[in-house]
Design a protein around this motif. Structure first.
Motif, PDB file in Angstrom:
ATOM      1  N   LEU A 266       6.049 100.575  41.341  1.00 28.36           N
ATOM      2  CA  LEU A 266       6.643  99.492  40.566  1.00 28.36           C
ATOM      3  C   LEU A 266       7.348  98.487  41.462  1.00 28.36           C
ATOM      4  CD1 LEU A 266       8.144 101.527  37.578  1.00 28.36           C
ATOM      5  CD2 LEU A 266       6.174  99.999  37.487  1.00 28.36           C
ATOM      6  N   ASN A 267       7.934  98.979  42.554  1.00 29.62           N
ATOM      7  CA  ASN A 267       8.699  98.106  43.449  1.00 29.62           C
ATOM      8  C   ASN A 267       7.810  97.220  44.326  1.00 29.62           C
ATOM      9  OD1 ASN A 267      11.173  99.006  42.522  1.00 29.62           O
ATOM     10  ND2 ASN A 267      11.363 100.591  44.091  1.00 29.62           N
ATOM     11  N   LYS A 268       6.533  97.552  44.454  1.00 27.08           N
ATOM     12  CA  LYS A 268       5.663  96.773  45.334  1.00 27.08           C
ATOM     13  C   LYS A 268       5.646  95.300  44.945  1.00 27.08           C
ATOM     14  CE  LYS A 268       2.330 100.364  46.667  1.00 27.08           C
ATOM     15  NZ  LYS A 268       0.913 100.808  46.536  1.00 27.08           N
ATOM     16  N   PHE A 269       5.441  95.041  43.665  1.00 26.34           N
ATOM     17  CA  PHE A 269       5.357  93.651  43.205  1.00 26.34           C
ATOM     18  C   PHE A 269       6.544  93.258  42.335  1.00 26.34           C
ATOM     19  CE2 PHE A 269       1.068  94.596  44.479  1.00 26.34           C
ATOM     20  CZ  PHE A 269       0.624  93.403  45.032  1.00 26.34           C
ATOM     21  N   ASP A 270       7.398  94.206  42.040  1.00 27.83           N
ATOM     22  CA  ASP A 270       8.651  93.921  41.332  1.00 27.83           C
ATOM     23  C   ASP A 270       8.403  93.152  40.038  1.00 27.83           C
ATOM     24  OD1 ASP A 270      11.395  94.182  41.119  1.00 27.83           O
ATOM     25  OD2 ASP A 270      11.806  92.262  42.063  1.00 27.83           O
ATOM     26  N   PHE A 271       7.344  93.553  39.315  1.00 25.76           N
ATOM     27  CA  PHE A 271       7.019  92.864  38.074  1.00 25.76           C
ATOM     28  C   PHE A 271       8.079  93.149  37.013  1.00 25.76           C
ATOM     29  CE2 PHE A 271       2.328  93.324  39.347  1.00 25.76           C
ATOM     30  CZ  PHE A 271       2.284  92.039  39.864  1.00 25.76           C
ATOM     31  N   THR A 272       8.480  92.117  36.281  1.00 29.24           N
ATOM     32  CA  THR A 272       9.288  92.310  35.080  1.00 29.24           C
ATOM     33  C   THR A 272       8.417  92.223  33.826  1.00 29.24           C
ATOM     34  OG1 THR A 272       9.814  89.947  35.098  1.00 29.24           O
ATOM     35  CG2 THR A 272      11.408  91.439  36.118  1.00 29.24           C
ATOM     36  N   ASP A 273       7.140  91.915  34.010  1.00 28.37           N
ATOM     37  CA  ASP A 273       6.169  91.802  32.925  1.00 28.37           C
ATOM     38  C   ASP A 273       5.355  93.094  32.886  1.00 28.37           C
ATOM     39  OD1 ASP A 273       4.071  91.252  31.214  1.00 28.37           O
ATOM     40  OD2 ASP A 273       3.653  89.265  32.039  1.00 28.37           O
ATOM     41  N   ILE A 274       5.515  93.897  31.828  1.00 29.02           N
ATOM     42  CA  ILE A 274       4.822  95.178  31.723  1.00 29.02           C
ATOM     43  C   ILE A 274       3.312  94.982  31.725  1.00 29.02           C
ATOM     44  CG2 ILE A 274       4.902  95.153  29.201  1.00 29.02           C
ATOM     45  CD1 ILE A 274       5.101  98.265  31.484  1.00 29.02           C
ATOM     46  N   MET A 275       2.835  93.832  31.259  1.00 24.80           N
ATOM     47  CA  MET A 275       1.392  93.622  31.201  1.00 24.80           C
ATOM     48  C   MET A 275       0.792  93.471  32.595  1.00 24.80           C
ATOM     49  SD  MET A 275       0.804  91.377  27.737  1.00 24.80           S
ATOM     50  CE  MET A 275       1.791  89.980  28.225  1.00 24.80           C
ATOM     51  N   ARG A 276       1.527  92.884  33.524  1.00 25.53           N
ATOM     52  CA  ARG A 276       1.024  92.806  34.894  1.00 25.53           C
ATOM     53  C   ARG A 276       1.050  94.188  35.548  1.00 25.53           C
ATOM     54  NH1 ARG A 276       1.227  87.033  35.760  1.00 25.53           N
ATOM     55  NH2 ARG A 276       0.779  87.058  37.993  1.00 25.53           N
ATOM     56  N   THR A 277       2.029  94.992  35.162  1.00 26.60           N
ATOM     57  CA  THR A 277       2.106  96.358  35.689  1.00 26.60           C
ATOM     58  C   THR A 277       0.922  97.195  35.219  1.00 26.60           C
ATOM     59  OG1 THR A 277       4.519  96.263  35.741  1.00 26.60           O
ATOM     60  CG2 THR A 277       3.517  98.446  35.714  1.00 26.60           C
ATOM     61  N   LEU A 278       0.543  97.063  33.952  1.00 27.35           N
ATOM     62  CA  LEU A 278      -0.454  97.950  33.354  1.00 27.35           C
ATOM     63  C   LEU A 278      -1.888  97.606  33.738  1.00 27.35           C
ATOM     64  CD1 LEU A 278       1.014  98.433  29.773  1.00 27.35           C
ATOM     65  CD2 LEU A 278       0.988 100.076  31.651  1.00 27.35           C
ATOM     66  N   THR A 279      -2.113  96.475  34.398  1.00 27.47           N
ATOM     67  CA  THR A 279      -3.484  96.161  34.804  1.00 27.47           C
ATOM     68  C   THR A 279      -3.998  97.125  35.872  1.00 27.47           C
ATOM     69  OG1 THR A 279      -2.654  94.535  36.405  1.00 27.47           O
ATOM     70  CG2 THR A 279      -3.288  93.719  34.227  1.00 27.47           C
ATOM     71  N   SER A 280      -3.117  97.929  36.463  1.00 26.07           N
ATOM     72  CA  SER A 280      -3.554  98.932  37.437  1.00 26.07           C
ATOM     73  C   SER A 280      -4.100 100.184  36.767  1.00 26.07           C
ATOM     74  CB  SER A 280      -2.396  99.320  38.364  1.00 26.07           C
ATOM     75  OG  SER A 280      -1.364  99.957  37.637  1.00 26.07           O
ATOM     76  N   VAL A 281      -4.045 100.250  35.441  1.00 29.14           N
ATOM     77  CA  VAL A 281      -4.516 101.419  34.699  1.00 29.14           C
ATOM     78  C   VAL A 281      -5.840 101.075  34.021  1.00 29.14           C
ATOM     79  CG1 VAL A 281      -3.993 103.078  32.878  1.00 29.14           C
ATOM     80  CG2 VAL A 281      -2.150 102.170  34.312  1.00 29.14           C
ATOM     81  N   PRO A 282      -6.921 101.790  34.299  1.00 33.88           N
ATOM     82  CA  PRO A 282      -8.194 101.489  33.635  1.00 33.88           C
ATOM     83  C   PRO A 282      -8.125 101.804  32.147  1.00 33.88           C
ATOM     84  CG  PRO A 282      -8.357 103.542  34.865  1.00 33.88           C
ATOM     85  CD  PRO A 282      -7.024 102.946  35.214  1.00 33.88           C
ATOM     86  N   GLY A 283      -8.910 101.052  31.380  1.00 34.89           N
ATOM     87  CA  GLY A 283      -8.952 101.290  29.942  1.00 34.89           C
ATOM     88  C   GLY A 283      -7.833 100.635  29.172  1.00 34.89           C
ATOM     89  N   VAL A 284      -6.997  99.842  29.852  1.00 35.11           N
ATOM     90  CA  VAL A 284      -5.894  99.128  29.199  1.00 35.11           C
ATOM     91  C   VAL A 284      -6.220  97.638  29.202  1.00 35.11           C
ATOM     92  CG1 VAL A 284      -3.444  98.549  29.296  1.00 35.11           C
ATOM     93  CG2 VAL A 284      -4.195 100.862  29.852  1.00 35.11           C
ATOM     94  N   TYR A 285      -6.017  96.978  28.051  1.00 31.71           N
ATOM     95  CA  TYR A 285      -6.280  95.548  27.919  1.00 31.71           C
ATOM     96  C   TYR A 285      -4.976  94.849  27.570  1.00 31.71           C
ATOM     97  CZ  TYR A 285     -10.585  98.040  26.789  1.00 31.71           C
ATOM     98  OH  TYR A 285     -11.620  98.928  26.788  1.00 31.71           O
ATOM     99  N   VAL A 286      -4.730  93.715  28.195  1.00 30.10           N
ATOM    100  CA  VAL A 286      -3.506  92.958  27.910  1.00 30.10           C
ATOM    101  C   VAL A 286      -3.881  91.534  27.537  1.00 30.10           C
ATOM    102  CG1 VAL A 286      -2.101  94.368  29.438  1.00 30.10           C
ATOM    103  CG2 VAL A 286      -3.169  92.294  30.340  1.00 30.10           C
ATOM    104  N   LEU A 287      -3.104  90.987  26.618  1.00 26.79           N
ATOM    105  CA  LEU A 287      -3.314  89.630  26.155  1.00 26.79           C
ATOM    106  C   LEU A 287      -2.028  88.857  26.411  1.00 26.79           C
ATOM    107  CD1 LEU A 287      -5.575  88.034  24.735  1.00 26.79           C
ATOM    108  CD2 LEU A 287      -4.440  88.542  22.562  1.00 26.79           C
TER     109      LEU A 287
END
Length: 741
Positions: free
Chosen positions: A60-81
């Motif tokens: 989580l600290n690598k890119f320090d995202f505060t947007d959960i949708m940017r975090t979850l793009t590393s998980v296959p099978g997850v779609y964000v809008l």
């Protein structure tokens, strides 16, 4: 908004305890953490018979995202809008489920349902502040049945700040950047022999990256989040080892967000513009939470974890819902008089707002709706863990109540030739919507993990007994009489699951499973059926010291899929709250995740690849008033599900520094159900977005960070769900400083 004054003294008291409780020897807290997480440890993820991913604090600290949708793009099978660009109101889907307000995904924080009303109104207008989370877990497939009520797609569990093991530890983190972005994050706490605590403050804000035409108003936000925990441990000589933890949380948000996007022509000219008619749009929220966890270790084989929780969420999204102009109307006697004619954003309203800003209209009118709602969610849950060597048993029960209280109104404004909004008519509070949707639910589950040589058999059974009600008072604004309309649904369902893993050797695991997926109908929809599906998965997982990889094929066979009509789906006022049965739907695909760590001289080079392929199909024809479905013909594809998603990450790690680059590709996707080539006015085009992050350690406990989101300043559209195009966040650079102790 309801007052939060009762909550603040409790937070202050907890802060004082956090400062004085670290007076004794540190105490190990791993057992408590294990009961707040899905997996317990990173090693346990490897044995899960399905798609399972843990995003650690280091990741989580690598890119320090505060947007959960940017975090979850590393998980296959997850779609964000994406919607607002900052992730304030995430839209998350899994394995082909709809993303709208994450309504088809079970969202939890510390193993407790996090949506404001997860049964009665699951659309998550509140989402836990992702930037303060210590760990994020994503579970899809057969094992997710333990974490209902929605079990088809999967579950996301976020682990909040845990009490440090040390006698005293903490961190201070400050970040500043473009578009007025600023973040302050600090926590301090420690563990004593019997009393331990932590106190955390998280605040972030921005002026926004959009500009309102003919106005100097900001389009940004301010969000505050305060967390306090106090834990009491039994004496080491007590007959039973026990822990009692109190968690208090308060958050608020003030964001100048809108549903009003741009026409295609205006988006092409300036994707970061906003119409003058949206200048008053604002979201105002308050969230309060109390959670009490009790853990007792009865003996070496029996552990009982019980949690009581209470969530109170209030919000008012004050936003332009219709735009109108004066038109000549022919009367019965043949005379012609001018009248105001209003259109919703998706049915001409956006075009009127566009014409006005371009000078084609000298005066227009706006209806600004106060979507004022109060939510309550409370319950009691307990899980008994039993260790019988070859059998690892879990028995769980949860009693839950929630409600959504809608008390909405509409104000009317004139936009004059100087682009100013003047109120013409103040709406009567409650006149637009005056109802309560509520739910009571009893859930029970049993899960057995049976180890037989190299085989691990996971068998589970979940039972849900749900009562859903809607009380609608309509014009009785004082609610002194019986509701004008009262509907009641009762649902009970058994949800079995069976999964198998086979360890070929120490590195390779084969896995597969089958489960029954479920989502309850919405209150007020007596004719709506349950959403039910049979879900299959089959794959393999490989791990050694340098390489980790998995590939899982999935197939979701819906007997009936739900579509919920919401304002965010551009539904007409009279249809909001309705639910449509799509009938049989098939969703199938492939999820791939792989990572490898190279060594280059004195440097480490970690690389990671995430890929998802998805194919969807409606198996019958039907009619709906849902904007993204419309009238569906058998064989058409679901909207907002891209065929392909790909993410590649690479890093370079030195002794006291590291740099990482992230490349995300999303295939084009249709915005309305259909087949064949996608029409230009129904497509979200494919895009590739690159992020960059760098860290430099000034000292062992001090760090400088540089983050650039959207490095190459890619202009792209994210959605048409509000009847017009919304833009993704442009290139944004931030720099930060972190001090740990």
């Amino acid at each position: 908004m309801r007052s939060s004054s009762f909550f603040q003294p409790a937070l202050i008291a907890s802060a004082i305890l956090a400062a004085i409780s670290h007076t004794a020897v540190a105490k190990d807290t791993d057992d408590n953490i294990e009961h707040l997480t899905i997996f317990g440890s990173a090693q346990a993820v490897n044995d899960v018979p399905g798609s399972a991913h843990m995003i650690t604090e280091e990741e989580l600290n690598k890119f320090d995202f505060t947007d959960i949708m940017r975090t979850l793009t590393s998980v296959p099978g997850v779609y964000v809008l994406e919607e607002d660009g900052y992730g304030l109101r995430p839209n998350i889907g899994m394995r082909g489920t709809g993303q709208n307000r994450s309504e088809k995904v079970t969202i939890m924080e510390d193993n407790v349902l996090a949506a404001p009303a997860p049964y009665a109104s699951p659309s998550a207008y509140y989402f836990p502040t992702a930037g303060r989370m210590q760990q994020v877990e994503v579970l899809k497939g057969t094992s997710s049945a333990m974490y209902g009520p929605r079990t088809t797609g999967g579950v996301i569990n976020m682990l909040s700040r845990q009490i440090p093991d040390d006698a005293l530890a903490g961190q201070f983190n400050v970040t500043t950047g473009e578009d007025g972005y600023a973040k302050v994050h600090a926590y301090a706490g420690g563990s004593g022999e019997q009393v331990s605590s932590v106190f955390e403050v998280f605040r972030y804000q921005a002026d926004g990256f959009k500009d309102i035409n003919n106005s100097d108003r900001d389009t940004g936000f301010v969000k505050n989040d305060i967390l306090a925990k106090v834990r009491f441990n039994s004496d080491k000589n007590a007959a039973y080892d026990q822990e009692l933890e109190l968690k208090l949380k308060y958050s608020d948000e003030d964001s100048d967000e809108t549903y009003m996007g741009l026409t295609d022509a205006d988006f092409a000219a300036d994707p970061y513009a906003r119409y003058s008619a949206s200048q008053l749009d604002n979201m105002d929220t308050t969230h309060k939470q109390v959670q009490i966890n009790h853990l007792i270790k009865i003996n070496g084989r029996f552990n009982l974890m019980t949690t009581a929780y209470y969530n109170d969420f209030s919000r008012n999204w004050y936003k332009t819902s219709k735009v109108g102009k004066m038109v000549d109307e022919v009367q019965e006697d043949g005379s012609i008089i001018p009248v105001k004619k209003f259109s919703s954003l998706g049915s001409g309203g956006t075009e009127i707002a566009s014409d006005y800003d371009r000078g084609a209209e000298s005066e227009i009118y706006a209806q600004v709706k106060a979507n004022s709602r109060d939510y309550l969610s409370k319950g009691l849950q307990t899980v008994l863990d039993i260790d019988l060597d070859d059998h690892q048993l879990k028995f769980g029960v949860r009693y839950h109540e929630d409600e959504m209280d809608r008390f909405q109104w509409v104000d009317e404004y004139t936009l004059d030739q100087d682009y100013q909004m003047t109120q013409d008519d103040a709406g009567v509070h409650g006149a637009d919507s005056n109802r309560i949707d509520s739910a009571e639910a009893l859930a029970l589950f049993v899960h057995d993990e049976y180890t037989l040589g190299n085989f691990i058999i996971n068998a589970g059974l979940r039972y849900e007994d749900i009562t859903l009600e809607r009380h609608d008072w309509k014009d009785d604004l004082a609610r002194t009489q019986d509701p004008v309309k009262h509907t009641k649904n009762t649902v009970d369902v058994w949800l079995p699951s069976l999964a198998l893993t086979y360890r070929v050797n120490e590195e390779l695991v084969l896995l597969g499973g089958i489960q029954k997926g479920f989502a309850p109908p919405a209150p007020g929809n007596e004719e709506a059926d349950d959403e039910e599906s049979i879900n299959y998965e089959l794959g393999l997982r490989y791990n050694n010291e340098s390489l980790h990889a998995e590939a899982i094929a999935f197939f979701s066979d819906y007997d009936n899929m739900h579509g919920n009509c919401t304002v965010s789906q551009n539904c007409a006022d009279e249809n909001v709250g309705e639910q449509y049965n799509a009938g049989e739907v098939e969703v199938k695909g492939l999820e791939v995740k792989a990572g490898y760590e190279f060594k280059l001289a004195n440097l480490l080079v970690p690389v990671d690849l995430t890929y998802t392929f998805t194919d969807t199909e409606f198996l019958n024809s039907f009619e709906s008033k849902l904007d993204t479905w419309g009238d569906v013909t058998k064989g058409e594809e679901l909207p907002y599900v891209p065929d392909n998603q790909l993410q590649f990450a690479a890093g370079l790690v030195g002794d006291n520094w590291r740099g990482d680059i992230l490349v995300r590709y999303m295939d084009e996707m249709r915005t309305i159900a259909g087949s064949g080539d996608i029409p230009n006015d129904e497509v979200i085009k494919s895009r590739t977005v690159v992020d960059l992050a760098a860290h430099y350690n000034l000292a062992e406990n001090q760090e400088l960070t540089l983050n650039i989101d959207n490095l190459f300043d890619k202009e792209y559209a994210t959605t048409r769900t509000h009847g017009s195009l919304m833009a993704g966040k442009p290139r944004t650079m931030t720099i930060g400083y972190k001090y740990s102790f």
